[in-house]
Design a protein around this motif. Structure first.
Motif, PDB file in Angstrom:
ATOM      1  N   UNK B  33       0.727  -1.255   0.050  1.00  0.00           N
ATOM      2  CA  UNK B  33       0.044   0.102  -0.007  1.00  0.00           C
ATOM      3  C   UNK B  33       0.992   1.283   0.124  1.00  0.00           C
ATOM      4  N   UNK B  34       1.853   1.390   0.770  1.00  0.00           N
ATOM      5  CA  UNK B  34       2.959   2.444   0.819  1.00  0.00           C
ATOM      6  C   UNK B  34       3.581   2.537  -0.633  1.00  0.00           C
ATOM      7  N   UNK B  35       3.798   1.646  -1.333  1.00  0.00           N
ATOM      8  CA  UNK B  35       4.721   1.821  -2.525  1.00  0.00           C
ATOM      9  C   UNK B  35       3.836   2.563  -3.452  1.00  0.00           C
ATOM     10  N   UNK B  36       2.581   1.926  -3.471  1.00  0.00           N
ATOM     11  CA  UNK B  36       1.823   2.324  -4.363  1.00  0.00           C
ATOM     12  C   UNK B  36       1.233   3.804  -4.265  1.00  0.00           C
ATOM     13  N   UNK B 232      -4.404  -1.961   1.426  1.00  0.00           N
ATOM     14  CA  UNK B 232      -4.401  -1.909   2.951  1.00  0.00           C
ATOM     15  C   UNK B 232      -4.843  -3.179   3.606  1.00  0.00           C
ATOM     16  N   UNK B 233      -6.000  -3.578   3.215  1.00  0.00           N
ATOM     17  CA  UNK B 233      -6.813  -4.717   3.425  1.00  0.00           C
ATOM     18  C   UNK B 233      -6.193  -5.858   3.359  1.00  0.00           C
ATOM     19  N   UNK B 282     -11.464   7.263   4.508  1.00  0.00           N
ATOM     20  CA  UNK B 282     -10.592   7.943   5.576  1.00  0.00           C
ATOM     21  C   UNK B 282      -9.559   6.787   5.771  1.00  0.00           C
ATOM     22  N   UNK B 283      -9.346   6.585   7.144  1.00  0.00           N
ATOM     23  CA  UNK B 283      -8.261   5.484   7.621  1.00  0.00           C
ATOM     24  C   UNK B 283      -9.067   4.126   8.153  1.00  0.00           C
ATOM     25  N   UNK B 284     -10.208   4.165   8.004  1.00  0.00           N
ATOM     26  CA  UNK B 284     -10.763   3.216   8.715  1.00  0.00           C
ATOM     27  C   UNK B 284     -10.080   1.567   8.618  1.00  0.00           C
ATOM     28  N   UNK B 285      -9.859   1.356   7.232  1.00  0.00           N
ATOM     29  CA  UNK B 285      -9.206   0.109   7.215  1.00  0.00           C
ATOM     30  C   UNK B 285      -7.754   0.071   7.826  1.00  0.00           C
ATOM     31  N   UNK B 286      -6.737   1.365   7.719  1.00  0.00           N
ATOM     32  CA  UNK B 286      -5.598   1.473   8.280  1.00  0.00           C
ATOM     33  C   UNK B 286      -5.920   1.132   9.683  1.00  0.00           C
TER      34      UNK B 286
END
Ligand code: SF4
Ligand code: SF4
Lengths: 485, 367
Positions: B33-36, B232-233, B282-286
């Motif tokens: 997720x970060x790289x993308x 992220x999931x 938002x950052x719900x999954x994170x």
């Protein structure tokens, strides 16, 4: 059979393949055998022989003192070389009284107790007396005198005799081999014990990672309608008495009670075999099967060793060390204890001797607790090890006790699972020791206090009586009274 | 004698798991997720990410030196990198460098070492930093940009990125609202949620179709950790599979958020956003997989973790819906962090052979 789930538990690396296929081999008679007078919980036995005496195999050489104490027998024929003190097979390595026997090599049995040809025709006391006479203890590790556990049928109504063949400790395969090679003896011993306990039902519980033992035992049990062989999940600590009872019967032993209060008595498979030998052949417990394993051992084996053979005898029989072991352990790696050296003898409760490499132990310095919760999730006793440890570290032993410290069975799962490698069980064992010492201290001072109080009360009573007499009697009589007092 | 024991009691076997390995797994799970997202937001995001993680590591080393603890051994546990990484993932990707450095100051010395270091802190360091920054610098912290993928026209070159990150000069016309922010602002102007949700897709800089797929894949404005819920999931599922985390917190948190969103949306779609929107934006999954599950600041008991996850989900929904901030995950996590000790105390498992109250079970037949 429907099984019941137990909470938590772990799946350590079992490494049973090291010895699982090694048939039991008899250890050649060593030059000397060392038989400690105390190899069990309870009171040491009293020595019956002295230096220079000739003994025959199976002869009683030390007599038990009271019920929680066991007889010791000469494991072979020979001469008593000494009655002396040698290091005990205990991490402390403290010296303890021991009989040293020099075998004559003939290995001749002495006169044994009469075989009981029909054990089911005799009463429970006869069997119990025979088991006590033959010096049998729980061979799963605890070493509790078995006759005491056969006694439970008197005060409790026992419904099930549970034969523990779970062998959940990694490495150990001695029970597995005993079941595979001596299934008939195990089953006969179990039936005799069930008879003594008046238990209508026998369940043999074996972890499902021992398919051969399961098959052989199932076949051997076929002939007996009151006997069932059950595969239980391979999950540590399945072999813990209370947890095995829960898995089989679905009933939880209340804290501070025995499984017997639920009508269940648990005996180990090797114990059952020893009972068979004692009852059918009059043979006392003079040898046992020991798993000698670990990756530092050159050829791991299952060895039938006479009681009193030293650890070094067994190691030599297994080809010595392949590399320098990091730790030498007796019993399994989870609940076993460190051996103080290789000069200590095999005793009746020695199930394993493990020479472990650093890589197998995989210990490392402790990191801070990261509150991962693994120890909470896996504790089969429903404790919160991380919290108990915090109390112990702050020297709050009462707080630790409130959280169930004394209910901890020291199975070691929490220490095993901790990613920070915190020696949780080490804390708990320390704290339990300290609390037990405190309790003993408290009882002692309480006893002293009661004695002092009783004395004070007596003194007071006498004084009061004297005052009353004084008031009643004429003044002249006082002097005479005092003289008489 | 053989091997002088460090600890006389057993066990003489241990899991292969270590704190280091755990942290490494979490970082690994975050990597795709970060790289993308670094690709999506280009050089300024890469610079900010490096600054934030670097500052956290330097701050950790400094704190360890001051506390007289072994530096290299403790640094190698990876917890400071993870804190910096998570913080960077919740910042506006084109924020200036000092946001990252200041965030590190809030996170490491204040939220972690003032409490006694690893394992001792009550609050999640990355979330303390994020909230402190948001409260102190509301404008900078809400200056979101639309994605400018690397090597596409409009994506800043490394040189331009230097000016954006280190001189704080964001070019005009690139800022954009996050989905949550947009819906919130529109609602405050009287536009129903149902309409603004549709409008959002058209108004965003890249004019993608207004469907939930965008939220899941990441082509929308937001922080690194807000966009691309899908990747992220995936990381979260990896952590579950490797048993680094358990399902209790993520499932309860996402479940609660979804149920609240769905229920209220059914009740009044003009005022309340739907459940899917809530969990994908938002950052719900994170938050559910990587932040609320932080070992140190969440309960150790499994029942406690259920309560905790429920609380974070509920509070996130409440704050998003009724409070002034469009995103409430960080606040919700901090609030529940403060309850962790109490939750742990009241959710202890039942001890073997005892009642809930700790009394020995009655012996059957003797009740
Ligand atoms: S397993 Fe170890 S690190 Fe995890 S909570 Fe328990 S004591 Fe702490
Ligand atoms: S050693 Fe005690 S506290 Fe640890 S898992 Fe076993 S029973 Fe639980």
């Amino acid at each position: 059979m429907k099984l019941f789930p137990i909470r938590g538990g772990i799946h350590p690396q079992y490494r049973k393949e090291l010895t699982g296929d090694c048939a039991i081999e008899a250890l050649p008679l060593p030059n000397r055998l060392y038989i400690p007078l105390q190899q069990h919980i309870g009171v040491p036995a009293e020595v019956l022989v002295s230096e220079g005496d000739l003994v025959s195999k199976g002869q009683v050489i030390a007599r038990r003192q009271g019920p929680v104490s066991v007889n010791q027998h000469a494991p072979t024929s020979g001469r008593v070389a000494a009655v002396t003190e040698i290091p005990a097979p205990h991490p402390s390595g403290l010296p303890q009284p021991t009989i040293v026997i020099e075998p004559d090599g003939a290995d001749t049995w002495g006169t044994l107790a009469e075989p009981i040809t029909d054990p089911f025709a005799v009463d429970a006391q006869t069997i119990e007396a025979r088991v006590a006479e033959c010096g049998i203890v729980g061979m799963g590790g605890a070493g509790f005198p078995s006759a005491v556990k056969l006694n439970l049928g008197i005060r409790h109504r026992i419904e099930t005799l549970l034969i523990n063949g779970a062998e959940c400790e990694p490495y150990l395969t001695c029970d597995d081999r005993v079941m595979r090679e001596h299934a008939d003896e195990v089953i006969d011993g179990a039936r005799i014990m069930a008879h003594a306990l008046h238990a209508p039902k026998i369940v043999v519980a074996i972890e499902e990672n021992k398919p051969q033992a399961l098959a052989i035992m199932t076949a051997a049990a076929q002939a007996h309608t009151n006997m069932e062989v059950v595969a239980v999940p391979a999950k540590y600590p399945m072999g813990s008495e209370r947890h095995l009872t829960l898995a089989i019967t679905g009933r939880e032993t209340p804290a501070r009670k025995l499984t017997a209060d639920l009508g269940v008595v648990v005996h180990n498979v090797a114990t059952a075999r020893a009972v068979h030998h004692a009852v059918r052949h009059g043979r006392p417990l003079v040898a046992r099967v020991v798993t000698v394993s670990g990756q530092a051992m050159r050829t791991p084996k299952n060895v039938e060793a006479p009681i009193g053979a030293t650890v070094s005898d067994l190691i030599a029989f297994c080809g010595g060390f392949a590399q320098r072991p990091e730790r030498l352990v007796q019993g399994g790696p989870m609940m076993g204890a460190l051996l103080p050296g290789t000069d200590v003898p095999v005793v009746k409760s020695t199930s394993g001797i493990l020479a472990l490499t650093a890589e197998e132990i995989n210990d490392r310095p402790a990191d801070p607790c990261v509150r991962c919760g693994s120890c909470v999730a896996i504790c089969a006793c429903g404790l919160v090890p991380v919290e108990i440890a915090a109390h112990v570290r702050h020297d709050d032993l009462e707080g630790a006790a409130r959280l169930g410290l004394m209910d901890c069975v020291s199975c070691g799962s929490c220490s095993w699972v901790c990613p920070s490698h915190i020696p949780l069980v080490h804390y708990f064992n320390y704290a339990k020791g300290a609390l037990n010492a405190q309790e003993r201290e408290r009882r002692k001072s309480e006893r002293t206090k009661t004695l002092v109080e009783a004395r004070a009360a007596r003194v007071e009573r006498i004084a009061a009586q004297r005052a009353a007499n004084l008031a009643r009697k004429p003044k002249a009589a006082v002097g005479a009274e005092e003289v008489g007092a | 004698m053989i091997g002088e024991p460090a600890t006389p009691s057993g066990p003489f076997a241990h899991t292969a798991n270590t704190v280091q390995r755990t942290m490494f797994m979490v970082l690994l799970a975050l990597t795709p997720a970060t790289l993308f997202n670094l690709y999506l937001f280009g050089w300024p995001a890469i610079l900010l990410f490096a600054v934030t993680v670097g500052a956290c590591v330097v701050a950790e080393a400094a704190c360890l030196v001051l506390a007289g603890k072994p530096v290299s051994a403790t640094l190698s546990d990876g917890s400071a990198i993870l804190t910096g990484w998570l913080l960077a993932m919740t910042l506006p990707p084109w924020a200036p460098w000092w946001i990252g450095v200041l965030g590190a100051m809030f996170a490491i010395p204040l939220a972690k070492h003032a409490f006694g270091g690893l394992g001792q802190n009550l609050f999640n360091p990355a979330m303390v930093a994020r909230v402190a920054l948001l409260v102190s610098f509301p404008v900078v912290m809400t200056a979101w940009v639309a994605p400018h993928p690397l090597f596409t026209t409009g994506s800043p070159t490394l040189n331009e990125a230097m000016t954006i990150t280190f001189a704080g000069e964001t070019p005009d016309g690139v800022t954009a609202a996050t989905a949550l922010g947009y819906v919130k602002t529109e609602l405050s102007r009287g536009i129903p949620v149902s309409e603004s949700l549709q409008e959002y897709g058209r108004s965003s800089a890249l004019t993608y179709a207004p469907d939930l797929m965008d939220l899941a894949t990441g082509f929308k404005p937001g922080s690194l950790g807000e966009t691309s819920a899908g990747l992220i999931l995936l990381g979260g599922i990896f952590l579950l599979w490797r048993r680094v985390i358990t399902w209790h917190i993520p499932v309860m948190m996402i479940g609660t958020l979804f149920v609240m969103g769905t229920l209220f949306n059914a009740f009044d779609p003009t005022r309340f956003a739907p459940g899917f929107f809530h969990i994908l934006s938002g950052s719900a999954i994170l938050g559910a997989f990587f932040i609320a599950t932080d070992y140190v600041t969440s309960p150790v008991t499994q029942k406690g973790q259920l309560v905790f996850g429920f609380g974070v989900g509920l509070l996130t929904w409440v704050i998003r819906t009724f409070a002034g901030y469009p995103e409430g995950m960080a606040f919700a996590v901090l609030l529940m962090n403060s309850l962790t000790p109490i939750i742990d105390q009241y959710t202890r498992p039942r001890m073997f052979g005892r009642t809930r109250k700790g009394e020995p079970l009655p012996v059957e037949g003797q009740r």
